[in-house]
Design a protein around this motif. Structure first.
Motif, PDB file in Angstrom:
ATOM      1  N   THR A  55       0.704  -1.123   0.099  1.00 56.44           N
ATOM      2  CA  THR A  55       0.025   0.024  -0.111  1.00 56.44           C
ATOM      3  C   THR A  55       1.065   1.066   0.045  1.00 56.44           C
ATOM      4  O   THR A  55       1.990   1.463   0.739  1.00 56.44           O
ATOM      5  CB  THR A  55      -1.067   0.043   1.419  1.00 56.44           C
ATOM      6  N   ILE A  56       0.605   2.175  -1.023  1.00 57.88           N
ATOM      7  CA  ILE A  56       1.288   3.429  -0.994  1.00 57.88           C
ATOM      8  C   ILE A  56       0.823   4.241   0.160  1.00 57.88           C
ATOM      9  O   ILE A  56      -0.361   4.538   0.447  1.00 57.88           O
ATOM     10  CB  ILE A  56       0.839   4.016  -2.102  1.00 57.88           C
ATOM     11  N   ILE A  57       1.740   4.774   1.221  1.00 56.00           N
ATOM     12  CA  ILE A  57       1.462   5.461   2.062  1.00 56.00           C
ATOM     13  C   ILE A  57       1.823   7.016   1.787  1.00 56.00           C
ATOM     14  O   ILE A  57       1.474   8.104   2.325  1.00 56.00           O
ATOM     15  CB  ILE A  57       1.903   5.235   3.658  1.00 56.00           C
ATOM     16  N   SER A  58       2.648   7.251   1.028  1.00 55.41           N
ATOM     17  CA  SER A  58       2.985   8.539   0.727  1.00 55.41           C
ATOM     18  C   SER A  58       3.767   8.690  -0.571  1.00 55.41           C
ATOM     19  O   SER A  58       4.561   7.555  -0.915  1.00 55.41           O
ATOM     20  CB  SER A  58       4.020   9.341   1.927  1.00 55.41           C
ATOM     21  N   LEU A  59       3.667   9.850  -1.272  1.00 59.83           N
ATOM     22  CA  LEU A  59       4.665   9.878  -2.575  1.00 59.83           C
ATOM     23  C   LEU A  59       5.209  11.440  -2.383  1.00 59.83           C
ATOM     24  O   LEU A  59       4.424  12.312  -2.471  1.00 59.83           O
ATOM     25  CB  LEU A  59       3.589   9.839  -3.783  1.00 59.83           C
ATOM     26  N   ILE A  60       6.237  11.426  -2.535  1.00 58.94           N
ATOM     27  CA  ILE A  60       6.935  12.689  -2.257  1.00 58.94           C
ATOM     28  C   ILE A  60       7.711  12.984  -3.792  1.00 58.94           C
ATOM     29  O   ILE A  60       8.422  12.438  -4.216  1.00 58.94           O
ATOM     30  CB  ILE A  60       8.037  12.719  -1.170  1.00 58.94           C
ATOM     31  N   GLN A  61       7.218  14.199  -4.336  1.00 56.26           N
ATOM     32  CA  GLN A  61       7.823  14.455  -5.643  1.00 56.26           C
ATOM     33  C   GLN A  61       9.307  15.013  -5.421  1.00 56.26           C
ATOM     34  O   GLN A  61       9.586  15.939  -4.586  1.00 56.26           O
ATOM     35  CB  GLN A  61       7.051  15.560  -6.362  1.00 56.26           C
ATOM     36  N   ILE A  62       9.890  14.612  -6.396  1.00 56.32           N
ATOM     37  CA  ILE A  62      11.642  15.148  -6.346  1.00 56.32           C
ATOM     38  C   ILE A  62      11.748  16.084  -7.461  1.00 56.32           C
ATOM     39  O   ILE A  62      11.536  16.110  -8.643  1.00 56.32           O
ATOM     40  CB  ILE A  62      12.460  13.978  -6.847  1.00 56.32           C
ATOM     41  N   ASP A  63      11.770  17.378  -7.425  1.00 59.99           N
ATOM     42  CA  ASP A  63      11.943  18.591  -8.190  1.00 59.99           C
ATOM     43  C   ASP A  63      13.061  19.555  -7.754  1.00 59.99           C
ATOM     44  O   ASP A  63      12.972  20.236  -6.681  1.00 59.99           O
ATOM     45  CB  ASP A  63      10.457  19.265  -8.080  1.00 59.99           C
ATOM     46  N   PRO A  64      13.970  19.585  -8.860  1.00 61.48           N
ATOM     47  CA  PRO A  64      13.918  18.895 -10.096  1.00 61.48           C
ATOM     48  C   PRO A  64      14.137  17.258  -9.989  1.00 61.48           C
ATOM     49  O   PRO A  64      14.877  17.011  -8.748  1.00 61.48           O
ATOM     50  CB  PRO A  64      15.210  19.438 -10.879  1.00 61.48           C
ATOM     51  N   ALA A  65      13.854  16.678 -10.929  1.00 63.86           N
ATOM     52  CA  ALA A  65      14.262  15.115 -11.036  1.00 63.86           C
ATOM     53  C   ALA A  65      15.703  14.786 -10.872  1.00 63.86           C
ATOM     54  O   ALA A  65      16.442  15.778 -11.174  1.00 63.86           O
ATOM     55  CB  ALA A  65      13.798  14.655 -12.186  1.00 63.86           C
ATOM     56  N   LYS A  66      16.081  13.913 -10.102  1.00 69.81           N
ATOM     57  CA  LYS A  66      17.398  13.536  -9.966  1.00 69.81           C
ATOM     58  C   LYS A  66      17.765  12.326 -10.734  1.00 69.81           C
ATOM     59  O   LYS A  66      17.274  11.318 -10.771  1.00 69.81           O
ATOM     60  CB  LYS A  66      17.522  13.224  -8.363  1.00 69.81           C
TER      61      LYS A  66
END
Length: 79
Positions: free
Chosen positions: A7-18
């Motif tokens: 189960t996904i409990i969080s999604l954290i965006q990486i900005d800018p992409a790495k």
């Protein structure tokens, strides 16, 4: 579209992409199968623990659970 047992409990965006380098790889696909930049960190609740996955844009699009999570919650570090 693939689904997960976790189960996904969080999604954290990486900005800018790495870019992938050293131990910073796409957990979902592995270094040998993926050369795309990492765009998010997903925390997944498995049977025994919470695991952190570094993921590329392709994984977000091909995984139905990730797409559903983003549609309902968006990224957890974005308003």
């Amino acid at each position: 579209m693939a689904s997960m047992k976790s189960t996904i409990i969080s999604l954290i965006q990486i900005d800018p992409a790495k870019p992938q380098e050293r131990d910073w790889i796409c957990t979902a696909h592995g270094r040998a199968a993926c050369s795309r930049d990492i765009v998010a960190v997903a925390e997944l609740k498995t049977k025994d623990a919470v695991q952190t996955y570094r993921v590329c844009e392709a994984w977000l699009g091909e995984n139905s659970d990730a797409a559903a999570y983003l549609a309902e919650h968006g990224y957890d570090n974005r308003p």
